[in-house]
Design a protein around this motif. Sequence first.
Motif, PDB file in Angstrom:
ATOM      1  N   PRO A  81     -43.604 -55.982  16.257  1.00 28.27           N
ATOM      2  CA  PRO A  81     -44.829 -55.553  16.954  1.00 28.27           C
ATOM      3  C   PRO A  81     -46.057 -55.993  16.172  1.00 28.27           C
ATOM      4  O   PRO A  81     -46.004 -56.171  14.950  1.00 28.27           O
ATOM      5  N   GLU A  82     -47.164 -56.150  16.861  1.00 26.86           N
ATOM      6  CA  GLU A  82     -48.369 -56.691  16.232  1.00 26.86           C
ATOM      7  C   GLU A  82     -48.893 -55.818  15.108  1.00 26.86           C
ATOM      8  O   GLU A  82     -49.530 -56.305  14.166  1.00 26.86           O
ATOM      9  N   TRP A  83     -48.617 -54.523  15.158  1.00 26.92           N
ATOM     10  CA  TRP A  83     -49.085 -53.628  14.108  1.00 26.92           C
ATOM     11  C   TRP A  83     -48.159 -53.619  12.889  1.00 26.92           C
ATOM     12  O   TRP A  83     -48.435 -52.954  11.895  1.00 26.92           O
ATOM     13  N   SER A  84     -47.049 -54.355  12.958  1.00 22.52           N
ATOM     14  CA  SER A  84     -46.098 -54.410  11.842  1.00 22.52           C
ATOM     15  C   SER A  84     -45.617 -55.839  11.630  1.00 22.52           C
ATOM     16  O   SER A  84     -44.465 -56.156  11.917  1.00 22.52           O
ATOM     17  N   PRO A  85     -46.482 -56.712  11.134  1.00 19.88           N
ATOM     18  CA  PRO A  85     -46.080 -58.110  10.970  1.00 19.88           C
ATOM     19  C   PRO A  85     -44.970 -58.311   9.943  1.00 19.88           C
ATOM     20  O   PRO A  85     -44.283 -59.327   9.960  1.00 19.88           O
ATOM     21  N   GLY A  86     -44.767 -57.337   9.067  1.00 22.32           N
ATOM     22  CA  GLY A  86     -43.750 -57.490   8.032  1.00 22.32           C
ATOM     23  C   GLY A  86     -42.378 -56.995   8.405  1.00 22.32           C
ATOM     24  O   GLY A  86     -41.394 -57.276   7.701  1.00 22.32           O
ATOM     25  N   GLU A  87     -42.245 -56.213   9.478  1.00 24.06           N
ATOM     26  CA  GLU A  87     -40.960 -55.630   9.843  1.00 24.06           C
ATOM     27  C   GLU A  87     -40.713 -55.766  11.334  1.00 24.06           C
ATOM     28  O   GLU A  87     -41.635 -55.619  12.145  1.00 24.06           O
ATOM     29  N   ASP A  88     -39.452 -56.019  11.693  1.00 24.90           N
ATOM     30  CA  ASP A  88     -39.107 -56.036  13.115  1.00 24.90           C
ATOM     31  C   ASP A  88     -38.659 -54.643  13.548  1.00 24.90           C
ATOM     32  O   ASP A  88     -38.560 -53.722  12.736  1.00 24.90           O
TER      33      ASP A  88
END
Length: 350
Positions: A214-221
């Motif tokens: 998600p766009e608010w979590s670029p480091g984790e899927d």
Amino acid sequence: MSGDNRNRYASAGVSIERGNRWVDAIRPLAAKTDRNGVVAGIGGFGGVFRPEWEKYRDPVLVSGTDGVGTKLKVAQWAGIYEGLGIDLVAMCANDIAVMGAEPLFFLDYYASGRLDPEVGKRIFSGIAEGCRQAGAALLGGETAEMPGVYQDADFDLAGFVVGIADREKIVDGRKIGLGHRLYGLPSTGIHSNGFSLVRKVLIEERGISPGYRPEWSPGEDWAHILTRPTRIYVPLILEMIARVEVSAMVHVTGGGLTENVPRVLPEGFSARINPRAWEKPPVFQEIQKAGKVTTREMFQVFNMGIGLVVVVPSEAGKALEGFLSEKGETFYFLGEVIPGGREVVYDRSF
């Protein structure tokens, strides 16, 4: 005995050999959790532990049991299993630690339609890591292969913990009074409650994919966001109660702040909490939006970003803030104890 009848148990779906290999794989993981007091661990008919009774004036044992609910299904969806073991230990060990008890040993129960050695090793490595974090010995457990009860790779987990405390030092809320202050420590995410709703609104209805970020979590899927393990607060709690006057603590699990905080309130008191005192993690905003869930229900189902609540007398507030700052902990002042009927009163309308 004829060759046709030699492996009837295996033909029914249960492999004794597979079970033996399973125990052999667990044994070295359990050995990494050894601590003072372990007399005999995995392999016998029962684990044996001798507490250091002499360290306590009036020692009492404190026990707890829990599972990880339908987060199991999310782990299968994500293909990530290591965190489940940490979740399992956290749900049990945090519960007794908030009463002031030091976890001594942990037992697990794992049942499946068919044991999968690879999945099992990943789960039990998590259990061992959770025990290490909580300071508890993995003293024993039960592994059951139950075809017909569980379908193929389906499985369930349960955990059991025993801890120790001085009876006079049990932290149970009985010293709570008017004006006592409530502080919140962050969760690491959803922890281990509310996943039936998570699965329904995010996985079934929205159809998110494990690998999407998600766009608010670029480091984790999504797979890693939803399987992030529950934080184990035990070491922090044990040091905190040795240094700060604490009236009560709350492990925020199923029921959220709304249902869990009243569990420590004496008759005649309520807790006034400002629900805007902290920023809610984006994952909860996603769940609420996707499921059109009311804010009131969100606070009744999820921890909403607060995993641990600490209640102290007003005069101990500065000491607690100093301790948490020294430990590098993020914390929030949530509110205070007021007259009432053992409920949470949110001081701003949802």
